[in-house]
Design an enzyme around this catalytic site. Structure first.
Site, PDB file in Angstrom:
ATOM      1  N   GLU A 279      57.256 -57.492  33.301  1.00  0.00           N
ATOM      2  CA  GLU A 279      58.112 -56.600  32.126  1.00  0.00           C
ATOM      3  C   GLU A 279      59.567 -55.428  32.451  1.00  0.00           C
ATOM      4  OE1 GLU A 279      54.898 -56.259  29.346  1.00  0.00           O
ATOM      5  OE2 GLU A 279      55.092 -58.220  28.859  1.00  0.00           O
ATOM      6  N   HIS A 297      57.370 -57.923  24.308  1.00  0.00           N
ATOM      7  CA  HIS A 297      56.205 -56.911  23.773  1.00  0.00           C
ATOM      8  C   HIS A 297      55.628 -56.099  22.673  1.00  0.00           C
ATOM      9  CE1 HIS A 297      52.763 -55.981  26.664  1.00  0.00           C
ATOM     10  NE2 HIS A 297      51.899 -55.365  25.513  1.00  0.00           N
TER      11      HIS A 297
HETATM   12  P1  NAD Z   1      38.588 -59.290  22.177  1.00  0.00           P
HETATM   13  O1  NAD Z   1      37.943 -58.841  22.943  1.00  0.00           O
HETATM   14  O2  NAD Z   1      38.387 -58.961  21.191  1.00  0.00           O
HETATM   15  O3  NAD Z   1      38.948 -60.892  22.106  1.00  0.00           O
HETATM   16  C1  NAD Z   1      39.477 -61.365  23.003  1.00  0.00           C
HETATM   17  C2  NAD Z   1      38.516 -63.052  23.347  1.00  0.00           C
HETATM   18  O4  NAD Z   1      38.859 -63.997  24.298  1.00  0.00           O
HETATM   19  C3  NAD Z   1      37.136 -62.763  23.604  1.00  0.00           C
HETATM   20  O5  NAD Z   1      36.724 -62.956  22.280  1.00  0.00           O
HETATM   21  C4  NAD Z   1      36.778 -63.373  24.635  1.00  0.00           C
HETATM   22  O6  NAD Z   1      35.123 -64.081  25.278  1.00  0.00           O
HETATM   23  C5  NAD Z   1      37.926 -64.562  24.681  1.00  0.00           C
HETATM   24  N1  NAD Z   1      38.114 -64.850  26.175  1.00  0.00           N
HETATM   25  C6  NAD Z   1      37.684 -64.202  27.941  1.00  0.00           C
HETATM   26  N2  NAD Z   1      37.926 -65.388  28.299  1.00  0.00           N
HETATM   27  C7  NAD Z   1      38.367 -66.822  27.801  1.00  0.00           C
HETATM   28  C8  NAD Z   1      39.002 -67.294  27.932  1.00  0.00           C
HETATM   29  N3  NAD Z   1      38.974 -67.873  29.843  1.00  0.00           N
HETATM   30  N4  NAD Z   1      39.112 -68.382  27.633  1.00  0.00           N
HETATM   31  C9  NAD Z   1      38.979 -68.310  26.346  1.00  0.00           C
HETATM   32  N5  NAD Z   1      38.863 -67.402  25.059  1.00  0.00           N
HETATM   33  C10 NAD Z   1      38.503 -66.102  26.638  1.00  0.00           C
HETATM   34  O7  NAD Z   1      40.265 -58.697  22.360  1.00  0.00           O
HETATM   35  P2  NAD Z   1      41.245 -58.530  20.983  1.00  0.00           P
HETATM   36  O8  NAD Z   1      41.348 -57.395  21.152  1.00  0.00           O
HETATM   37  O9  NAD Z   1      41.131 -59.888  20.573  1.00  0.00           O
HETATM   38  O10 NAD Z   1      42.548 -58.828  22.680  1.00  0.00           O
HETATM   39  C11 NAD Z   1      43.063 -59.699  22.679  1.00  0.00           C
HETATM   40  C12 NAD Z   1      44.181 -59.595  24.322  1.00  0.00           C
HETATM   41  O11 NAD Z   1      45.381 -59.587  23.689  1.00  0.00           O
HETATM   42  C13 NAD Z   1      43.911 -57.987  24.818  1.00  0.00           C
HETATM   43  O12 NAD Z   1      43.221 -58.630  25.566  1.00  0.00           O
HETATM   44  C14 NAD Z   1      45.243 -57.715  25.096  1.00  0.00           C
HETATM   45  O13 NAD Z   1      45.503 -57.984  26.497  1.00  0.00           O
HETATM   46  C15 NAD Z   1      46.235 -58.585  24.226  1.00  0.00           C
HETATM   47  N6  NAD Z   1      47.048 -58.149  23.153  1.00  0.00           N
HETATM   48  C16 NAD Z   1      48.104 -57.777  23.136  1.00  0.00           C
HETATM   49  C17 NAD Z   1      48.670 -57.384  22.671  1.00  0.00           C
HETATM   50  C18 NAD Z   1      50.935 -57.013  22.649  1.00  0.00           C
HETATM   51  O14 NAD Z   1      51.255 -56.122  22.233  1.00  0.00           O
HETATM   52  N7  NAD Z   1      51.067 -58.125  22.666  1.00  0.00           N
HETATM   53  C19 NAD Z   1      48.643 -56.118  21.375  1.00  0.00           C
HETATM   54  C20 NAD Z   1      47.197 -55.637  21.596  1.00  0.00           C
HETATM   55  C21 NAD Z   1      46.331 -56.965  22.602  1.00  0.00           C
HETATM   56  C1  MLT Z   2      47.487 -54.036  24.635  1.00  0.00           C
HETATM   57  O1  MLT Z   2      47.043 -54.753  25.233  1.00  0.00           O
HETATM   58  O2  MLT Z   2      46.567 -52.860  23.620  1.00  0.00           O
HETATM   59  C2  MLT Z   2      49.017 -53.820  23.848  1.00  0.00           C
HETATM   60  O3  MLT Z   2      49.724 -54.399  25.331  1.00  0.00           O
HETATM   61  C3  MLT Z   2      49.972 -53.510  23.592  1.00  0.00           C
HETATM   62  C4  MLT Z   2      50.548 -52.066  24.444  1.00  0.00           C
HETATM   63  O4  MLT Z   2      50.009 -51.072  24.867  1.00  0.00           O
HETATM   64  O5  MLT Z   2      51.311 -52.160  24.350  1.00  0.00           O
END
Ligand code: NAD
Ligand code: MLT
Length: 545
Positions: A279, A297
């Site tokens: 990114e 993102h």
């Molecule tokens: P979380 O830890 O609550 O949930 C993640 C889930 O993924 C868990 O239940 C875990 O068991 C599961 N997991 C782990 N390995 C796996 C696999 N091999 N196959 C299937 N499932 C699996 O996390 P969350 O708060 O729900 O966030 C998830 C992800 O979203 C974060 O790790 C982050 O990278 C991403 N995120 C992105 C943004 C964004 O801006 N796009 C924002 C917030 C979070």
């Molecule tokens: C996150 O993992 O919380 C997301 O990537 C959000 C961010 O930091 O932009």
């Protein structure tokens, strides 16, 4: 005692600048509310968009580093951060931080795991709907003066199947929102129980089955070694040609080349992508293929989420800098929020007990055993053990030792660690920590509890005693004889040492005894030698806590 950050000068709660002020580098965008909080108690430098080299050049003078997803906290950055004690991640994913290296170096890593959950959930829904109804392409067409309604006929969510990969915080809430659209939801998550799936109203499934059946597939797993490249060409080939894929989790989970090829060949109806392998994604093959919706993102980019993560990470960073336990530490033993108020004073006590035993033993330590009894035994013993280890080994190694790396340092030093729990309260105490240390043939024990919120040592070896474990102590073993205590007091008085408390323990009159004195000043070696020379004296050990 500060035990996450024992070697940092503590900042007064008032934020007084008369004491050295901790330094915090904010290396990614952080909302104003978080910055304002940091400014109250720390010297803060904001420098966004630094390369790894620039970060390495700037990090040496900082105690804390705060990042979002852009800055990469590599092993080299951590090595350059000689003063670095905490890395705060203003968001959820910690895949941009070398966690193993941070743990090895005793750098605590905290994230703000929940404040952006709803933002990411809602953005996922925005992507699903945009993709289903061609919103971005239709918008662009209208802007260009076109009115081709037939080109943008979409599909409904109602009656379709959503497949969720990763049923955690975000995945579960996406499932609930999808159910409101009358979708059925399948989920693949190897770490989630059937019970949890039932609570969320979804059916658990194998990954391949999910990919074959779902109309929409949404990724919500973290990027880890087991999810990197999870959706490769073979897996994508299982999707129906009418399926749509959404990745609002992390770049790298979906193979971008394979996804681009599938979209180009029409083997997939569409994809929505918020996150990329690199990114910004200057060279991603996805940028030129049809039927995609992109956002840069933006999953966590709402005012509410940014305010929330900024305040959360700022609060945790400042707490860790003050030496307090932080609940959001991702590389430290986890303490449930409800348990923290019970455990916190015992963490301090455990560190004092460890430190006491190290000074009493004064040499090599082969094994440490921690026994918890009473209510304490109902909780995970890992934090208490880590605190006791910190007390035991901190001053005998150059390595920084804290809750994060105590076990790692102990293992490297060949120190065996055992843990024991007894749920019934032992003796008169509702909660008791007993720390036993083996050094060759010698075994020493110290037991402690909290009485009226104050740590107490209530047992040394097999003696009952009541010692306040603070400041300078003098621990003697001797034969119980009339006049010993008087002669000790006289010698200390002559040396201008003031005794503030004194405790004596013995089993039988004129038998083996132990005496522990709290003294206001450290006792110098010559005076210690004079005390040791008193006839019934067996050992005189100064301890500083
Ligand atoms: P979380 O830890 O609550 O949930 C993640 C889930 O993924 C868990 O239940 C875990 O068991 C599961 N997991 C782990 N390995 C796996 C696999 N091999 N196959 C299937 N499932 C699996 O996390 P969350 O708060 O729900 O966030 C998830 C992800 O979203 C974060 O790790 C982050 O990278 C991403 N995120 C992105 C943004 C964004 O801006 N796009 C924002 C917030 C979070
Ligand atoms: C996150 O993992 O919380 C997301 O990537 C959000 C961010 O930091 O932009």
């Amino acid at each position: 005692m500060s035990w996450v950050m024992a070697d940092t000068t503590l900042l007064s709660r008032s934020g007084s600048r008369s004491q050295p002020c901790p330094t915090v580098l904010v290396a990614d965008g952080l909302a104003g509310e978080g910055l304002a909080l940091l400014h109250e108690q720390a010297e803060v430098v904001v420098a966004n968009g630094l390369t790894e080299q620039q970060l390495i050049a700037r990090i040496p003078r900082f105690d804390a580093l705060i990042v979002r997803s852009q800055a990469r906290v590599t092993a080299k950055v951590l090595a350059a951060g000689q003063r670095l004690r905490i890395v705060g991640r203003a968001g959820t994913g910690v895949d941009n931080i070398d966690l193993a290296e941070a743990t090895r170096r005793g750098v605590i890593v905290v994230n703000a795991a929940t404040a952006n959950t709803h933002a990411a959930v809602e953005h996922t829904l925005a992507l699903i709907l945009s993709l289903a109804r061609h919103v971005p392409a239709a918008h662009a067409a209208v802007r260009q003066g076109c009115w081709e309604r037939g080109e943008f006929v979409g599909v409904e969510l109602r009656g379709k199947m959503l497949g969720i990969i990763g049923l955690g915080r975000i995945g579960s809430l996406v499932a609930r929102r999808a159910q409101a659209f009358e979708m059925t939801v399948l989920a693949h998550d190897p770490f989630v129980s059937e019970d949890r799936a039932r609570q969320v109203g979804v059916q658990l499934s194998g990954l391949e089955d999910l990919l074959r059946r779902a109309d929409f597939v949404s990724v919500h797993a973290p990027l880890t070694s087991s999810t990197a490249g999870l959706l490769d060409a073979d897996k994508l080939a299982l999707l129906k040609p009418t399926a749509r894929l959404i990745n609002c989790a992390r770049g790298g989970i979906v193979d971008e080349h394979a996804l681009a090829a599938a979209l180009k060949a029409g083997r997939l109806a569409g994809a929505a992508v918020d996150v990329f392998e690199t990114e910004p994604p200057r060279c991603s093959p996805l940028l030129t293929v049809p039927n995609v919706v992109f956002t840069p993102h933006l999953g966590a980019s709402t005012q509410e989420a940014q305010r929330g993560v900024a305040l959360d990470v700022a609060e945790q960073t400042l707490a860790a800098l003050r030496g307090e336990y932080v609940a959001g530490a991702v590389n430290a033993p986890f303490i449930l929020p409800g348990a923290l108020s019970l455990l916190q004073p015992y963490l301090d006590l455990a560190e004092r007990l460890g430190s006491f035993l190290r000074q009493v033993i004064g040499g090599r330590i082969d094994e440490m055993e921690v026994a918890l009894s009473g209510l304490l035994a109902e909780h995970d013993s890992a934090p208490v053990t880590a605190a006791a280890l910190k007390g035991l080994i901190d001053p005998i190694t150059d390595e920084r030792v804290n809750i994060v790396n105590a076990r790692h340092v102990a293992r490297n030093r060949g120190l065996r660690v055992r843990e024991r729990k007894e749920s019934t309260a032992k003796s008169n105490y509702a909660n008791l920590i007993e720390l036993r240390v083996h050094s060759g043939e010698v075994t020493r024990l110290v037991a402690g509890t909290i009485i009226s919120d104050v740590p107490r040592i209530v047992g040394i070896d097999d003696f009952d005693i009541d010692v306040h474990p603070f400041g300078h102590l003098l621990v003697t073993t001797h034969r119980d004889r009339p006049g010993v205590i008087g002669r000790v007091g006289t010698l200390l008085g002559a040396g201008d040492i003031n005794i503030s408390r004194m405790q004596v323990g013995r089993h039988v009159p004129r038998g083996e005894s132990i005496m522990v004195m709290n003294v206001d000043e450290p006792v110098l070696p010559e005076l210690l030698a004079e005390l040791a020379a008193l006839s019934p004296m067996q050992s005189v050990i100064p301890v500083s806590l």
